[in-house]
Design an enzyme around this catalytic site. Structure first.
Site, short mmCIF file in Angstrom:
data_model
loop_
_atom_site.label_atom_id
_atom_site.label_comp_id
_atom_site.label_asym_id
_atom_site.label_seq_id
_atom_site.Cartn_x
_atom_site.Cartn_y
_atom_site.Cartn_z
N HIS A 146 1.34 -1.12 -0.07
CA HIS A 146 -0.08 0.21 0.27
C HIS A 146 1.31 1.23 0.05
CE1 HIS A 146 -2.03 -3.31 1.53
NE2 HIS A 146 -3.23 -2.61 1.25
N LYS A 173 -1.49 -7.57 -4.97
CA LYS A 173 -2.39 -6.59 -4.65
C LYS A 173 -1.60 -5.57 -4.38
CE LYS A 173 -5.66 -4.07 -1.52
NZ LYS A 173 -5.81 -4.25 -0.40
N LYS A 320 -15.50 23.69 -19.58
CA LYS A 320 -16.52 23.98 -21.01
C LYS A 320 -15.46 24.64 -22.06
CE LYS A 320 -21.26 22.81 -19.11
NZ LYS A 320 -22.64 22.98 -18.73
N ASP A 358 -25.90 21.14 -25.24
CA ASP A 358 -26.81 21.98 -23.51
C ASP A 358 -27.86 22.92 -25.17
OD1 ASP A 358 -25.84 21.40 -21.08
OD2 ASP A 358 -24.19 22.75 -21.41
P1 NAP Z 1 -22.45 30.57 -14.44
O1 NAP Z 1 -21.32 30.97 -15.64
O2 NAP Z 1 -21.54 31.63 -13.47
O3 NAP Z 1 -23.07 32.09 -14.85
C1 NAP Z 1 -24.49 32.39 -13.81
C2 NAP Z 1 -25.32 33.81 -13.82
O4 NAP Z 1 -25.56 34.22 -13.46
C3 NAP Z 1 -24.19 34.92 -14.73
O5 NAP Z 1 -24.91 35.81 -15.39
C4 NAP Z 1 -24.66 36.39 -12.82
O6 NAP Z 1 -24.20 37.07 -12.78
C5 NAP Z 1 -25.64 34.90 -12.61
N1 NAP Z 1 -26.54 35.69 -11.16
C6 NAP Z 1 -25.80 34.73 -10.69
N2 NAP Z 1 -26.45 34.71 -9.09
C7 NAP Z 1 -26.90 35.81 -9.65
C8 NAP Z 1 -27.91 37.19 -8.34
N3 NAP Z 1 -28.25 36.11 -7.12
N4 NAP Z 1 -28.18 37.40 -9.05
C9 NAP Z 1 -28.47 37.68 -10.11
N5 NAP Z 1 -27.61 37.69 -10.91
C10 NAP Z 1 -27.11 36.40 -10.93
O7 NAP Z 1 -23.47 29.91 -14.62
P2 NAP Z 1 -23.69 28.90 -15.99
O8 NAP Z 1 -23.36 27.69 -15.59
O9 NAP Z 1 -24.40 29.15 -16.47
O10 NAP Z 1 -25.05 28.21 -15.09
C11 NAP Z 1 -26.63 28.81 -14.78
C12 NAP Z 1 -28.22 28.21 -14.17
O11 NAP Z 1 -28.05 27.47 -15.39
C13 NAP Z 1 -28.04 27.76 -13.31
O12 NAP Z 1 -28.59 27.28 -12.50
C14 NAP Z 1 -27.13 25.83 -13.44
O13 NAP Z 1 -27.34 25.09 -12.35
C15 NAP Z 1 -28.25 25.85 -14.96
N6 NAP Z 1 -28.00 25.23 -16.10
C16 NAP Z 1 -29.17 24.29 -16.14
C17 NAP Z 1 -28.93 23.24 -16.92
C18 NAP Z 1 -30.24 22.55 -18.05
O14 NAP Z 1 -29.40 21.36 -18.21
N7 NAP Z 1 -30.90 22.48 -17.69
C19 NAP Z 1 -27.81 23.23 -17.68
C20 NAP Z 1 -26.63 24.18 -18.04
C21 NAP Z 1 -26.67 25.41 -16.72
P3 NAP Z 1 -22.94 37.83 -12.91
O15 NAP Z 1 -22.35 37.44 -14.80
O16 NAP Z 1 -23.50 38.87 -12.51
O17 NAP Z 1 -21.86 37.38 -12.57
#
Ligand code: NAP
Length: 538
Positions: A146, A173, A320, A358
């Site tokens: 190990h 092992k 990504k 997406d």
């Molecule tokens: P991200 O790149 O971190 O972007 C987040 C965005 O949300 C930014 O524009 C940010 O604004 C804004 N934001 C975060 N908190 C906020 C608040 N309290 N008030 C106002 N604006 C706020 O995240 P992402 O990857 O795009 O994901 C965003 C959402 O999409 C997540 O909930 C994720 O689970 C969902 N999603 C879903 C799927 C699906 O298959 N359904 C796929 C991908 C993502 P600022 O620029 O001002 O920071």
């Protein structure tokens, strides 16, 4: 079984997949780490019921072991073959007492009917000579080493195999520690090499970064892999439960020809994608497994796991964007978005091709939402998004995907974001307009607008959050929310209450996964089955 020396292992010996002489499928061994004999007896029955092949009794965990009487009880009516391990502190175990007493207990286990015992390399020579001539016919000694800090080079592991073999071990092992997921490739290389020499070997790499050493064990010919009887009962870091090995990863059907897919991310432990993709593969009889891949350095991961059997990957945060650079070719809209969530190794030339399912998933869900909500007056082949005003809240990864996806369908795009500069930047890239979140409240230049929330507002556990007031929602004909936990967010609930059609993020989630399945397999996705899985687990 004939054993040959395998020292002098070369880096070029990393052959994967078919063409290797196979040993029987790997066994699943459940380690029991109970403190009392009674608990261990219960664990033995549970291990059998859960589908284990072998039970490991970690007797170093037993409080105040009385070797003869306890081993007699434990081995008398054993429901499965038993491996007895009495691991000392100096090799990462619990036992701190006299060394001779420890080795006596192991000899006793052999005499009382254990099928295997595990002896540490450091004491193996002495132990093997002490049992020489007395070994029961089918009894096997596992000689183990190990390393809880790192994984040495393949050549060093190969030399260690040879050293262990020289003790007269029946089974080698070697357990090492993964600092990076690429460390596991060296263990796979050794397993494959051992197989060609018919050396039975258990080769595991501990920690979450080493998890694939446990999940892909049968593909590379490992003698056995360990699965705990339940979460919290692991005997080493990164050990899955036996239920996950059998039901989630379908371990008994993994073989040399099984293709490997997986979710590249950091973190990955929370993801439901393995549940969804493994169930989908199984439902269509596709010989593949989908595993979580905790990756720190994407480019290095793709360089090391370059064999054809590592056939495709989902890609999530934070990789990504980097994935766009790591692919040989990228779908044009994925390139504009600047994010790849699916990577396929093209079978004809091994090139890595990047896609973004997406945006396809989200846009097709919204298109269907519009079609379902009213007659758009657009012929069936055109997109109902053409000519529409499409407002995206958020300018992150999902925001970009929705903005470029809508633009590609002929919509006029407006970005609203908390940080206005990011909204402006994305609007310039996509050829649209930018507004602030305050302006969004009274933004109503046209009827029949579409709204897409791509911020995390409203996501569990902050389910009271919403990016726009209920009053402003009446300006829209369809509201989409990328958030999918919960399925009905406050935004969607208030839109419904305002008489506006809604599209859930769950729909995007299902469709992006269906898109990945089709890219992975070249077959139509088993939609009904995938929807059932998502309804059950997401
Ligand atoms: P991200 O790149 O971190 O972007 C987040 C965005 O949300 C930014 O524009 C940010 O604004 C804004 N934001 C975060 N908190 C906020 C608040 N309290 N008030 C106002 N604006 C706020 O995240 P992402 O990857 O795009 O994901 C965003 C959402 O999409 C997540 O909930 C994720 O689970 C969902 N999603 C879903 C799927 C699906 O298959 N359904 C796929 C991908 C993502 P600022 O620029 O001002 O920071």
């Amino acid at each position: 079984m004939k054993s040959s020396s395998i020292s002098g292992l070369l880096a070029s010996d990393f052959h994967l997949g078919s063409g290797i002489m196979r040993m029987n499928s790997s066994l699943i061994c459940v380690p029991l780490v109970s403190k009392s004999v009674d608990e261990m007896l219960i664990g033995m029955v549970q291990a059998k019921d859960s589908g284990a092949d072998v039970i490991e009794l970690r007797i170093d965990y037993l409080e105040s072991l009385r070797p003869r009487s306890d081993l007699e009880i434990l081995l008398r009516d054993k429901p499965l073959p038993v491996l007895v391990t009495y691991r000392p502190k100096w090799e990462g175990g619990q036992y701190e007492g006299d060394e001779q007493k420890r080795l006596d207990a192991l000899r006793l286990a052999m005499e009382l009917g254990a099928d295997y015992i595990d002896v540490e390399l450091k004491v193996a020579h002495e132990f093997m000579s002490s049992i020489s001539g007395n070994k029961p016919e089918k009894f096997k000694v596992i000689v183990s080493s190990h390393n809880y800090q790192s994984t040495p080079s393949a050549e060093e592991i190969g030399n260690l195999v040879a050293t262990i073999q020289a003790t007269g071990a029946d089974i080698v092992k070697i357990a090492t520690y993964a600092v990076d997921i690429t460390d596991v490739a060296r263990m796979f290389q050794v397993l494959v090499h051992c197989q060609s020499f018919q050396v039975p070997i258990i080769g595991l790499v501990m920690s979450e970064r080493g998890a694939i050493s446990r999940l892909l064990c049968p593909k590379f010919g490992g003698y056995l892999t360990f699965g705990s009887v339940s979460a919290g009962k692991e005997s080493a870091p990164g050990q899955p439960t036996i239920k996950d090995l059998l039901d989630l990863y379908n371990l008994k059907n993994i073989g040399a020809d099984t293709k490997v897919f997986g979710l590249i991310g950091k973190p990955v432990g929370h993801s439901k994608s393995p549940l969804l993709h493994n169930a989908a593969f199984r439902s269509v009889g596709f010989n593949a497994v989908y595993v979580p891949l905790l990756v720190d350095d994407l480019a290095n991961f793709l360089k090391v796991y370059s064999a054809p059997d590592f056939a495709g990957f989902s890609c999530t945060m934070p990789h990504k964007e980097t994935a766009v650079q790591c692919c040989d070719e990228v779908d044009p809209i994925a390139k504009s978005i600047g994010a790849v969530n699916t990577i396929i190794r093209r079978p004809s030339d091994g090139k890595l091709i990047g896609y973004n399912t997406d945006y396809i998933g989200a846009i097709s869900a919204i298109e269907d939402g519009i079609r379902g909500s009213h007659n758009t007056g657009i012929n069936a082949t055109g997109s109902p998004l053409a000519g529409k005003l499409f407002v995206v809240i958020g300018a992150g990864g999902a925001g970009k995907a929705l903005a470029f996806g809508a633009k590609a369908k002929g919509a006029k795009v407006v970005i609203a974001n908390r940080t206005y500069d990011r909204a402006r930047e994305l609007a310039d890239l996509v050829g649209g307009d930018a507004i602030s979140l305050a302006e969004l409240e009274s933004f109503h230049p046209a009827n029949g607008m579409i709204l897409a929330n791509t911020t995390s507002m409203g996501m569990h556990p902050n389910i009271d959050g919403t990016p726009i007031s209920k009053q402003a929602l009446s300006f829209y004909s369809v509201v989409f929310d990328a958030v999918y936990i919960p399925k009905v967010t406050r935004l969607l609930r208030e839109a419904e209450e305002s008489g506006v059609s809604t599209v859930s993020g769950v729909e995007m989630f299902i469709r992006q996964a269906m898109g990945q399945f089709e890219l992975f397999t070249g077959m139509p996705a088993p939609e009904k089955h995938m929807r059932e899985i998502v309804a059950r687990y997401v």
